[in-house]
Structure formats: structure tokens, C-alpha cells
Design a protein around this motif. Structure first.
Motif, PDB file in Angstrom:
ATOM      1  N   GLN A   1      -4.697  40.342  38.948  1.00  0.00           N
ATOM      2  CA  GLN A   1      -4.858  39.211  39.866  1.00  0.00           C
ATOM      3  C   GLN A   1      -6.257  39.203  40.482  1.00  0.00           C
ATOM      4  O   GLN A   1      -6.899  38.152  40.562  1.00  0.00           O
ATOM      5  N   GLU A   2      -6.726  40.371  40.904  1.00  0.00           N
ATOM      6  CA  GLU A   2      -8.086  40.463  41.454  1.00  0.00           C
ATOM      7  C   GLU A   2      -9.117  40.030  40.419  1.00  0.00           C
ATOM      8  O   GLU A   2     -10.074  39.331  40.742  1.00  0.00           O
ATOM      9  N   SER A   3      -8.922  40.450  39.184  1.00  0.00           N
ATOM     10  CA  SER A   3      -9.833  40.075  38.108  1.00  0.00           C
ATOM     11  C   SER A   3      -9.829  38.564  37.902  1.00  0.00           C
ATOM     12  O   SER A   3     -10.893  37.936  37.786  1.00  0.00           O
ATOM     13  N   ARG A   4      -8.652  37.971  37.851  1.00  0.00           N
ATOM     14  CA  ARG A   4      -8.557  36.506  37.677  1.00  0.00           C
ATOM     15  C   ARG A   4      -9.269  35.780  38.809  1.00  0.00           C
ATOM     16  O   ARG A   4     -10.003  34.809  38.571  1.00  0.00           O
ATOM     17  N   GLU A   5      -9.061  36.232  40.024  1.00  0.00           N
ATOM     18  CA  GLU A   5      -9.696  35.588  41.175  1.00  0.00           C
ATOM     19  C   GLU A   5     -11.217  35.706  41.101  1.00  0.00           C
ATOM     20  O   GLU A   5     -11.936  34.749  41.383  1.00  0.00           O
ATOM     21  N   PHE A   6     -11.686  36.885  40.707  1.00  0.00           N
ATOM     22  CA  PHE A   6     -13.130  37.082  40.602  1.00  0.00           C
ATOM     23  C   PHE A   6     -13.717  36.183  39.520  1.00  0.00           C
ATOM     24  O   PHE A   6     -14.769  35.562  39.720  1.00  0.00           O
ATOM     25  N   ILE A   7     -13.049  36.093  38.377  1.00  0.00           N
ATOM     26  CA  ILE A   7     -13.506  35.224  37.290  1.00  0.00           C
ATOM     27  C   ILE A   7     -13.551  33.775  37.760  1.00  0.00           C
ATOM     28  O   ILE A   7     -14.517  33.051  37.486  1.00  0.00           O
ATOM     29  N   LYS A   8     -12.545  33.343  38.469  1.00  0.00           N
ATOM     30  CA  LYS A   8     -12.517  31.959  38.966  1.00  0.00           C
ATOM     31  C   LYS A   8     -13.641  31.702  39.969  1.00  0.00           C
ATOM     32  O   LYS A   8     -14.262  30.635  39.952  1.00  0.00           O
ATOM     33  N   GLU A   9     -13.920  32.675  40.842  1.00  0.00           N
ATOM     34  CA  GLU A   9     -15.032  32.523  41.787  1.00  0.00           C
ATOM     35  C   GLU A   9     -16.367  32.426  41.059  1.00  0.00           C
ATOM     36  O   GLU A   9     -17.209  31.592  41.401  1.00  0.00           O
ATOM     37  N   LEU A  10     -16.559  33.292  40.072  1.00  0.00           N
ATOM     38  CA  LEU A  10     -17.789  33.222  39.283  1.00  0.00           C
ATOM     39  C   LEU A  10     -17.907  31.874  38.587  1.00  0.00           C
ATOM     40  O   LEU A  10     -18.987  31.282  38.549  1.00  0.00           O
ATOM     41  N   ALA A  11     -16.805  31.407  38.027  1.00  0.00           N
ATOM     42  CA  ALA A  11     -16.811  30.127  37.314  1.00  0.00           C
ATOM     43  C   ALA A  11     -17.193  28.978  38.252  1.00  0.00           C
ATOM     44  O   ALA A  11     -17.906  28.055  37.847  1.00  0.00           O
ATOM     45  N   GLU A  12     -16.738  29.036  39.491  1.00  0.00           N
ATOM     46  CA  GLU A  12     -17.106  27.999  40.459  1.00  0.00           C
ATOM     47  C   GLU A  12     -18.603  28.014  40.741  1.00  0.00           C
ATOM     48  O   GLU A  12     -19.243  26.957  40.822  1.00  0.00           O
ATOM     49  N   LYS A  13     -19.188  29.197  40.881  1.00  0.00           N
ATOM     50  CA  LYS A  13     -20.634  29.312  41.103  1.00  0.00           C
ATOM     51  C   LYS A  13     -21.405  28.799  39.892  1.00  0.00           C
ATOM     52  O   LYS A  13     -22.406  28.102  40.032  1.00  0.00           O
ATOM     53  N   LEU A  14     -20.924  29.165  38.714  1.00  0.00           N
ATOM     54  CA  LEU A  14     -21.563  28.690  37.491  1.00  0.00           C
ATOM     55  C   LEU A  14     -21.463  27.169  37.392  1.00  0.00           C
ATOM     56  O   LEU A  14     -22.436  26.492  37.059  1.00  0.00           O
ATOM     57  N   GLU A  15     -20.303  26.639  37.697  1.00  0.00           N
ATOM     58  CA  GLU A  15     -20.094  25.190  37.645  1.00  0.00           C
ATOM     59  C   GLU A  15     -21.079  24.470  38.572  1.00  0.00           C
ATOM     60  O   GLU A  15     -21.701  23.482  38.185  1.00  0.00           O
ATOM     61  N   HIS A  16     -21.225  24.961  39.776  1.00  0.00           N
ATOM     62  CA  HIS A  16     -22.153  24.365  40.738  1.00  0.00           C
ATOM     63  C   HIS A  16     -23.577  24.343  40.171  1.00  0.00           C
ATOM     64  O   HIS A  16     -24.288  23.332  40.267  1.00  0.00           O
TER      65      HIS A  16
END
Length: 182
Positions: A65-80
Motif C-alpha cells: 500500500q505504501e508503495s502504491r501511494e508513493f507511485i501515485k504521488e510521483l505520477a502526480e508530480k510527473l503529470e504536473h
């Protein structure tokens, strides 16, 4: 695991991006510059790849779960950042920032995997450790500043018996912008 052979020594693990991801990120930049593929579609594919690897290797649910959350946070930064490129174009500093996400994604997965297996690991991103010149896409380390940061941030982890898991390929300029190493 090969790490077990060296667990009584000071191990530092450095990881690269998953196979093909750096090229995918470079293509994402081009797609945004040329406005040929929607940013959401690019992000969806990059997230899918990393979430799949994370799911396949991390079996402990809390760490998964922590890994998924971290990946999603990174993806949001990349998206921006990709939206910024879509709107304003690309400059070398942004190129390095985007390409560095490959190592951030993969190294985080390695970290959470090892953590789930009970290893005493600490996740570090190399832009917190390596200072370079401003030659984006081909930066060279400022050795004295880098040595000071490594002694300050990595040596204590080794002394306490932790295993640093560090992103490869990326660093930061003296001004604080992400660079990629030459």
C-alpha cells in the motif's frame, strides 16, 4: 537473495529505471511538445507499469500500500510537469526532471520490496546527495560538496546498520534543480 551474502558489510544499493522507462519518459516529453498524446494517457501507462511491478514483488499488504501511494504521488508530480511542457515547451532542466522519474519509481519499488522482506533499509534520492554543475543532461559532480553530503547523510545510516537504497543517474545543480549525470 544476493544481499544476504553481504549483509554484514556496508551495502549501498543504487537502482536504475526499469527497462524501457527512460525511453518512455523521453517519448512522453516529445508527445507533450508535439501535443500528440494526452498527458493523462501517458501517465496512466507509466503508473500501470510501476504498479504492476510493485504488486508482483511486494507481498506484505502494508508495504504494498505504501508503495502504491508513493507511485501515485510521483505520477502526480510527473503529470504536473508534463502539463507544464505541454503548455510551455521543453528546456533542458525540465527534461532532466522528467527523466529522473524513472529512477524514482523503480528505486522506491526496490526499497518497499526490501522493507517488506525485513531488511533494515532507508530510501534516499540522489538529488539529496550529489551536487553537480549546471550542464543538464550531462552533469558532472562537484566532488567536495557531494562528499560532504554523502558523509552527512549516508555514513550515519551505514554506521547504524541500515542499508541505503539510492536512486541512480540523478543529482541536483548548485541552484537546486534536478540534473542527470553524464
Amino acid at each position: 537473495c544476493i544481499i544476504d551474502l553481504y549483509k554484514d558489510t556496508h551495502i549501498i544499493l543504487v537502482a536504475s529505471a526499469l527497462s524501457g522507462v527512460t525511453n518512455m519518459l523521453l517519448e512522453a516529453i516529445e508527445k507533450c511538445v508535439n501535443r500528440t498524446t494526452p498527458v493523462k494517457e501517458i501517465i496512466r501507462e507509466i503508473k500501470r507499469i510501476h504498479l504492476k511491478v510493485s504488486k508482483n514483488v511486494i507481498k506484505n499488504e502494508a508495504d504494498a500500500q505504501e508503495s502504491r501511494e508513493f507511485i501515485k504521488e510521483l505520477a502526480e508530480k510527473l503529470e504536473h510537469t508534463l502539463y507544464e511542457i505541454w503548455e510551455h515547451g521543453i528546456i533542458p532542466r525540465l527534461r532532466d526532471f522528467v527523466v529522473a522519474f524513472g529512477e524514482r519509481f523503480s528505486t522506491s519499488i526496490l526499497y518497499f520490496f526490501l522493507k517488506s522482506k525485513g531488511y533494515n533499509v532507508r530510501f534516499l534520492q540522489a538529488d539529496e546527495l550529489i551536487v553537480t554543475d549546471n550542464n543538464y543532461t550531462n552533469a558532472l559532480p562537484k566532488l567536495k560538496k557531494t562528499e560532504r553530503l554523502v558523509k552527512e547523510k549516508v555514513t550515519p545510516l551505514l554506521d547504524e546498520g541500515s542499508m541505503p537504497v539510492i536512486t541512480g543517474f540523478l543529482a541536483r545543480s548548485e541552484e537546486g534543480y534536478v540534473t542527470t549525470l553524464g
